[in-house]
Design a protein around this motif. Structure first.
Motif, short mmCIF file in Angstrom:
data_model
loop_
_atom_site.label_atom_id
_atom_site.label_comp_id
_atom_site.label_asym_id
_atom_site.label_seq_id
_atom_site.Cartn_x
_atom_site.Cartn_y
_atom_site.Cartn_z
N MET A 41 64.24 46.50 -9.27
CA MET A 41 63.37 46.01 -8.37
C MET A 41 61.88 45.76 -8.91
SD MET A 41 64.48 47.73 -4.65
CE MET A 41 63.60 46.33 -3.82
N GLN A 42 61.89 45.95 -10.41
CA GLN A 42 60.57 45.50 -11.09
C GLN A 42 59.71 46.57 -10.37
OE1 GLN A 42 59.52 41.41 -10.59
NE2 GLN A 42 60.24 41.15 -12.71
N PHE A 43 59.99 47.92 -10.21
CA PHE A 43 58.94 48.92 -9.66
C PHE A 43 58.14 49.54 -10.46
CE2 PHE A 43 58.27 53.69 -8.92
CZ PHE A 43 58.03 53.54 -7.43
N ARG A 44 56.84 49.33 -10.18
CA ARG A 44 55.88 49.89 -10.88
C ARG A 44 54.91 50.77 -9.91
NH1 ARG A 44 58.61 47.27 -13.56
NH2 ARG A 44 57.91 45.25 -14.98
N ALA A 45 54.49 51.97 -10.56
CA ALA A 45 53.56 52.72 -9.53
C ALA A 45 52.75 53.41 -10.65
CB ALA A 45 54.61 53.76 -9.17
N LEU A 46 51.32 53.56 -9.98
CA LEU A 46 50.31 54.47 -10.58
C LEU A 46 49.75 55.08 -9.68
CD1 LEU A 46 49.03 51.84 -13.58
CD2 LEU A 46 50.34 53.84 -13.76
N PRO A 47 48.78 56.33 -10.13
CA PRO A 47 48.76 56.84 -11.37
C PRO A 47 50.03 57.34 -11.84
CG PRO A 47 47.72 58.24 -9.76
CD PRO A 47 48.19 57.20 -8.85
N SER A 48 50.22 57.72 -13.19
CA SER A 48 51.51 58.28 -13.75
C SER A 48 51.33 60.00 -13.42
CB SER A 48 51.49 58.01 -15.15
OG SER A 48 51.75 56.41 -15.07
N ILE A 49 50.09 60.45 -13.18
CA ILE A 49 50.01 61.76 -13.17
C ILE A 49 49.70 62.34 -11.58
CG2 ILE A 49 48.49 62.28 -15.14
CD1 ILE A 49 45.90 61.75 -13.53
N THR A 50 49.86 63.27 -11.38
CA THR A 50 50.08 63.80 -9.76
C THR A 50 48.85 63.23 -9.09
OG1 THR A 50 48.76 65.98 -10.37
CG2 THR A 50 51.24 66.13 -10.64
N SER A 51 48.83 63.21 -7.79
CA SER A 51 47.94 62.76 -7.02
C SER A 51 48.42 62.54 -5.76
CB SER A 51 47.77 61.16 -7.44
OG SER A 51 46.81 60.47 -6.72
N ASP A 52 47.37 62.61 -4.73
CA ASP A 52 47.80 62.57 -3.43
C ASP A 52 47.70 61.03 -2.89
OD1 ASP A 52 45.00 61.59 -3.31
OD2 ASP A 52 44.27 63.29 -2.07
N GLU A 53 47.71 60.21 -3.71
CA GLU A 53 47.58 58.61 -3.42
C GLU A 53 48.27 57.78 -4.63
OE1 GLU A 53 44.24 56.05 -1.11
OE2 GLU A 53 43.48 57.60 -2.64
N PHE A 54 49.11 56.86 -4.21
CA PHE A 54 49.83 56.01 -5.13
C PHE A 54 49.74 54.81 -4.72
CE2 PHE A 54 51.59 60.61 -5.58
CZ PHE A 54 51.71 60.60 -6.84
N GLU A 55 49.72 53.72 -5.66
CA GLU A 55 49.99 52.27 -5.32
C GLU A 55 51.20 51.92 -6.17
OE1 GLU A 55 46.63 50.11 -6.34
OE2 GLU A 55 46.22 50.97 -8.40
N ILE A 56 51.98 51.22 -5.51
CA ILE A 56 53.09 50.90 -5.83
C ILE A 56 53.47 49.24 -5.84
CG2 ILE A 56 55.79 50.88 -5.40
CD1 ILE A 56 55.10 53.74 -4.22
N ALA A 57 54.18 48.64 -6.74
CA ALA A 57 54.45 47.23 -6.66
C ALA A 57 55.89 47.02 -6.78
CB ALA A 57 53.79 46.45 -8.01
#
Length: 528
Positions: free
Chosen positions: A122-138
């Motif tokens: 599904m051409q999944f992309r997500a950042l950041p690659s480190i731990t976070s309380d927030e993620f943006e996903i394509a």
């Protein structure tokens, strides 16, 4: 039911200001704290012509793709035809695609059976690659040529460990794609517009690529197009200084100074080395004399431990921070002039605990017994700046991609710098596979150059060092080619006699005054 109807130009880079600044992006907020584990707080959704974008906000840091001290398991359910009677029934929707982030696969429920596909499906992309309380996903809209989504879809996010849902189980969140107008990608030109800028590049060559005859031509074209002045190469364990020189000579010609730090980092520079330090087996530092281009620069190349080695990476960044603090302080292993530009770059492998990232930019040493107390690493007691190198032809900032891996593309390669004494005028990541034919031809590149060369992409930054003016900041006040007592006497005489003329380049600590502090700085350079 909540329906979102908007589109926006989102850049997937692990930095979220573009979501906040665009008032057209609506979000769904879960105001109920309904779990003892990681609590889903909100979800934002938008799109461009190629991707569906989702931003998830939680009440604590998690690792989206691997286990962490805060257990979490994010599942994204998408009803691609907005029909609850098809697909996998969950909540009030019929999920056609179930994206299991922690397990790193996709359930394809568009036809009968237990159909499991990789995230790349599904051409999944997500950042950041480190731990976070927030993620943006394509998520790709056309990963196989045709659109996998209807014009309107439904979305449900589940935190599987705590059984938290957003929206809640009795609600439906629908999204309607809007392609009426989406701001086109602003293309980044590869060439350096201003010859006064200093161009640096970090490049992981994937298992000695610079001596692999099947890949050398790819590297030659890439390096020729970028034309860097200082380079940090990673994964060069069996690569010699001569191997690197041969590639650079073929690519660009001219004078190159090459230095290898066993086991596997190599620094290549158009300018001579003043001093070198093996900071760690994973980190190499060089003081480089830029000559007429500007002051000396402390150029540090790192290739931190891979994958789940959080403890080793933390030890390495603790040691890096100790070294920078030492460099800024008279005495010790290294002493540099105050306001000397510092750059730290390379394949940092920042995929686990975000503490390692914070240690780099904030100087927050964790093992103080071994490495002493940390402090903010920039000269003005501020954080190091992280250059986000967006891809030249795409609103993405991932620097590593291997579609045969279970992991999605990630941002593993970084350039950090002291922004109190220098500024980044331009930066980019080069992925040739996303460039059109005209741009490839313009830069004498081939479509698959970066894909065939390495699983990492080169990242580049152009730095403006004009903060330091045209002064000879290596301590040679009288410009006779050496730093000695004569330079001290020149400054002392200037201070005592309160001369009317301006003694250029003597304000070594850049505080606007020429005084005893500058004399002490000079003496420290001579003694150390």
């Amino acid at each position: 039911m909540v329906t979102i109807l908007y589109s926006s130009a989102i850049q997937i880079d692990g930095e979220f200001s573009d979501w906040e600044l665009d008032s057209s992006i609506l979000y769904f907020e879960d105001t109920i704290s309904d779990t003892q584990g990681a609590d889903l707080l909100s979800i934002s959704i938008t799109n461009d012509h190629n991707f569906l974008f989702i931003k998830i906000k939680l009440d604590r840091e998690i690792d989206l793709l691997d286990n962490f001290e805060t257990p979490s398991d994010i599942i994204i359910q998408i009803d691609a035809d907005n029909n609850p009677s098809t697909g996998y029934s969950i909540g009030e929707i019929g999920s056609d695609y179930g994206i299991r982030c922690l397990e790193k696969f996709v359930y394809d429920n568009t036809y009968p059976g237990d159909n499991i596909e990789p995230l790349s499906f599904m051409q999944f992309r997500a950042l950041p690659s480190i731990t976070s309380d927030e993620f943006e996903i394509a998520i790709g809209r056309y990963p196989h040529g045709e659109s996998i989504f209807n014009d309107t879809i439904s979305i449900l996010i589940k935190e599987n460990h705590s059984n938290d849902y957003i929206p809640n189980e009795d609600e439906i969140l629908t999204y309607t794609f809007n392609d009426t107008f989406i701001e086109p990608v602003e293309l980044i030109e590869i060439n350096k517009e201003d010859s006064d800028l200093l161009r640096v590049m970090a490049y992981n060559t994937l298992n000695n690529g610079l001596k692999d005859n099947d890949r050398i031509d790819n590297f030659v074209r890439i390096i020729s197009a970028i034309n860097p002045q200082i380079i940090g190469f990673n994964e060069t364990g069996a690569t010699s200084e001569q191997d690197v020189y041969d590639v650079l000579d073929t690519s660009l010609g001219g004078t190159w100074y090459i230095l290898k730090n066993d086991p596997e980092n190599i620094t290549a520079s158009r300018f001579p080395f003043v001093g070198t330090w093996n900071v760690h087996s994973k980190i190499q530092a060089s003081l480089i004399d830029l000559g007429n281009e500007g002051p000396n620069i402390l150029f540090i190349v790192g290739h931190l431990s891979c994958c789940g080695n959080d403890d080793n990476r933390q030890d390495q960044v603790d040691r890096f921070t100790e070294f920078v603090i030492d460099a800024k302080t008279p005495g010790g292993e290294i002493t540099i002039l105050e306001n000397t530009p510092i750059v730290f770059l390379g394949d940092m492998n920042l995929v686990g605990n975000s503490q390692q990232y914070r240690t780099i930019i904030q100087g927050d040493i964790q093992d103080t017994d071994s490495y002493g107390q940390g402090s903010l690493p920039d000269w003005d007691n501020s954080e190091l700046e992280d250059v986000i190198c967006r891809q030249t032809d795409k609103r993405m900032a991932y620097t590593w991609r291997n579609d045969n891996s279970e992991y999605p593309p990630g941002r593993l390669d970084f350039i950090f710098y002291t922004n109190s004494v220098m500024s980044a005028a331009k930066s980019f990541t080069l992925q040739t596979e996303i460039m059109n034919d005209e741009r490839l031809l313009n830069y004498s590149l081939l479509l698959n150059d970066t894909k065939e060369a390495s699983d990492h992409f080169p990242i580049v930054a152009d730095f403006d060092l004009s903060f330091n003016g045209n002064c000879n900041l290596n301590g040679d006040i009288n410009n006779d080619g050496s730093i000695d007592v004569i330079d001290v006497l020149v400054v002392v005489d200037y201070i005592i006699n309160s001369s009317d003329f301006e003694l250029e380049c003597s304000d070594l600590n850049n505080d606007g005054l020429i005084d005893i502090i500058d004399v002490v700085q000079l003496l420290s350079l001579i003694l150390n």
